[in-house]
Design a protein around this motif. Sequence first.
Motif, short mmCIF file in Angstrom:
data_model
loop_
_atom_site.label_atom_id
_atom_site.label_comp_id
_atom_site.label_asym_id
_atom_site.label_seq_id
_atom_site.Cartn_x
_atom_site.Cartn_y
_atom_site.Cartn_z
N PRO A 170 0.80 -1.23 0.00
CA PRO A 170 0.00 0.00 0.00
C PRO A 170 0.84 1.28 0.00
CG PRO A 170 -0.89 -1.56 1.57
CD PRO A 170 0.41 -2.12 1.10
N ALA A 171 1.86 1.33 0.81
CA ALA A 171 2.71 2.52 0.85
C ALA A 171 3.50 2.68 -0.44
CB ALA A 171 3.65 2.45 2.04
N LEU A 172 3.98 1.58 -0.98
CA LEU A 172 4.74 1.64 -2.22
C LEU A 172 3.87 2.11 -3.38
CD1 LEU A 172 7.44 1.04 -3.61
CD2 LEU A 172 6.59 -1.27 -4.00
N SER A 173 2.67 1.59 -3.47
CA SER A 173 1.79 2.00 -4.56
C SER A 173 1.39 3.47 -4.43
CB SER A 173 0.56 1.11 -4.64
OG SER A 173 -0.19 1.19 -3.45
N ALA A 174 1.15 3.94 -3.23
CA ALA A 174 0.83 5.36 -3.04
C ALA A 174 2.00 6.24 -3.45
CB ALA A 174 0.46 5.61 -1.58
N ASN A 175 3.22 5.82 -3.14
CA ASN A 175 4.39 6.60 -3.52
C ASN A 175 4.60 6.60 -5.03
OD1 ASN A 175 5.18 7.56 -1.03
ND2 ASN A 175 6.34 5.72 -0.55
N LEU A 194 -2.25 -1.47 -9.26
CA LEU A 194 -1.72 -1.45 -7.90
C LEU A 194 -2.81 -1.80 -6.88
CD1 LEU A 194 0.62 1.64 -8.14
CD2 LEU A 194 1.28 -0.76 -8.03
N ASP A 195 -4.05 -1.42 -7.14
CA ASP A 195 -5.15 -1.80 -6.26
C ASP A 195 -5.37 -3.31 -6.28
OD1 ASP A 195 -7.38 -1.19 -4.51
OD2 ASP A 195 -8.65 -1.75 -6.22
N TRP A 196 -5.30 -3.90 -7.47
CA TRP A 196 -5.43 -5.35 -7.60
C TRP A 196 -4.30 -6.05 -6.85
CZ3 TRP A 196 -1.86 -8.53 -10.08
CH2 TRP A 196 -2.23 -9.86 -10.19
N LEU A 197 -3.07 -5.55 -7.01
CA LEU A 197 -1.93 -6.15 -6.32
C LEU A 197 -2.07 -6.02 -4.82
CD1 LEU A 197 0.88 -7.45 -6.54
CD2 LEU A 197 1.82 -5.14 -6.58
N GLU A 198 -2.54 -4.88 -4.35
CA GLU A 198 -2.72 -4.68 -2.91
C GLU A 198 -3.77 -5.63 -2.35
OE1 GLU A 198 -4.15 -1.13 0.11
OE2 GLU A 198 -3.44 -0.62 -1.90
N ARG A 199 -4.90 -5.80 -3.05
CA ARG A 199 -5.92 -6.74 -2.58
C ARG A 199 -5.42 -8.17 -2.61
NH1 ARG A 199 -9.56 -6.63 -6.35
NH2 ARG A 199 -9.06 -4.67 -7.34
N ARG A 200 -4.67 -8.52 -3.62
CA ARG A 200 -4.15 -9.88 -3.73
C ARG A 200 -3.15 -10.18 -2.62
NH1 ARG A 200 -3.52 -13.78 -8.09
NH2 ARG A 200 -1.60 -14.93 -7.72
N VAL A 201 -2.30 -9.22 -2.32
CA VAL A 201 -1.31 -9.43 -1.25
C VAL A 201 -1.98 -9.42 0.12
CG1 VAL A 201 0.63 -8.33 -0.11
CG2 VAL A 201 0.62 -8.55 -2.57
N ARG A 202 -2.98 -8.55 0.31
CA ARG A 202 -3.63 -8.43 1.60
C ARG A 202 -4.31 -9.73 2.02
NH1 ARG A 202 -7.81 -4.27 1.32
NH2 ARG A 202 -6.07 -2.84 1.27
N TYR A 203 -4.91 -10.42 1.08
CA TYR A 203 -5.66 -11.63 1.42
C TYR A 203 -4.89 -12.91 1.12
CZ TYR A 203 -9.36 -8.28 1.92
OH TYR A 203 -10.09 -7.21 2.32
#
Length: 102
Positions: free
Chosen positions: A28-33, A88-97
């Motif tokens: 999440p922090a990396l994608s925001a940056n 990046l949203d897809w990657l964040e959701r995939r990593v989160r779960y």
Amino acid sequence: DSGKAIGMSKAQLAFYVVFPQVLALSVPALSANIIFLIKETSIFSVIAIPELTNTALDLIGLYYRSNEYLLMLVVFYALILIPLILLLDWLERRVRYGTFGN
């Protein structure tokens, strides 16, 4: 500790336990940056794509049609950022779960 208890090596422990946790916390922090850098700097000029803002300002200076060129600027930035944001949203959701490997 549980990885050590079931006999995982240090490499297995890092790959299967530590790395997924680090990735889930950092994406999440990396994608925001990444999105911030694209919006606030001319990062694309590094890879030989002319900076969109300067191009729009040059066209405004030549033809005096500021509304049209500023609208084109917004559209081009949206074309660059929206797919990146979705990826990046897809990657964040995939990593989160934790759905890697499925």
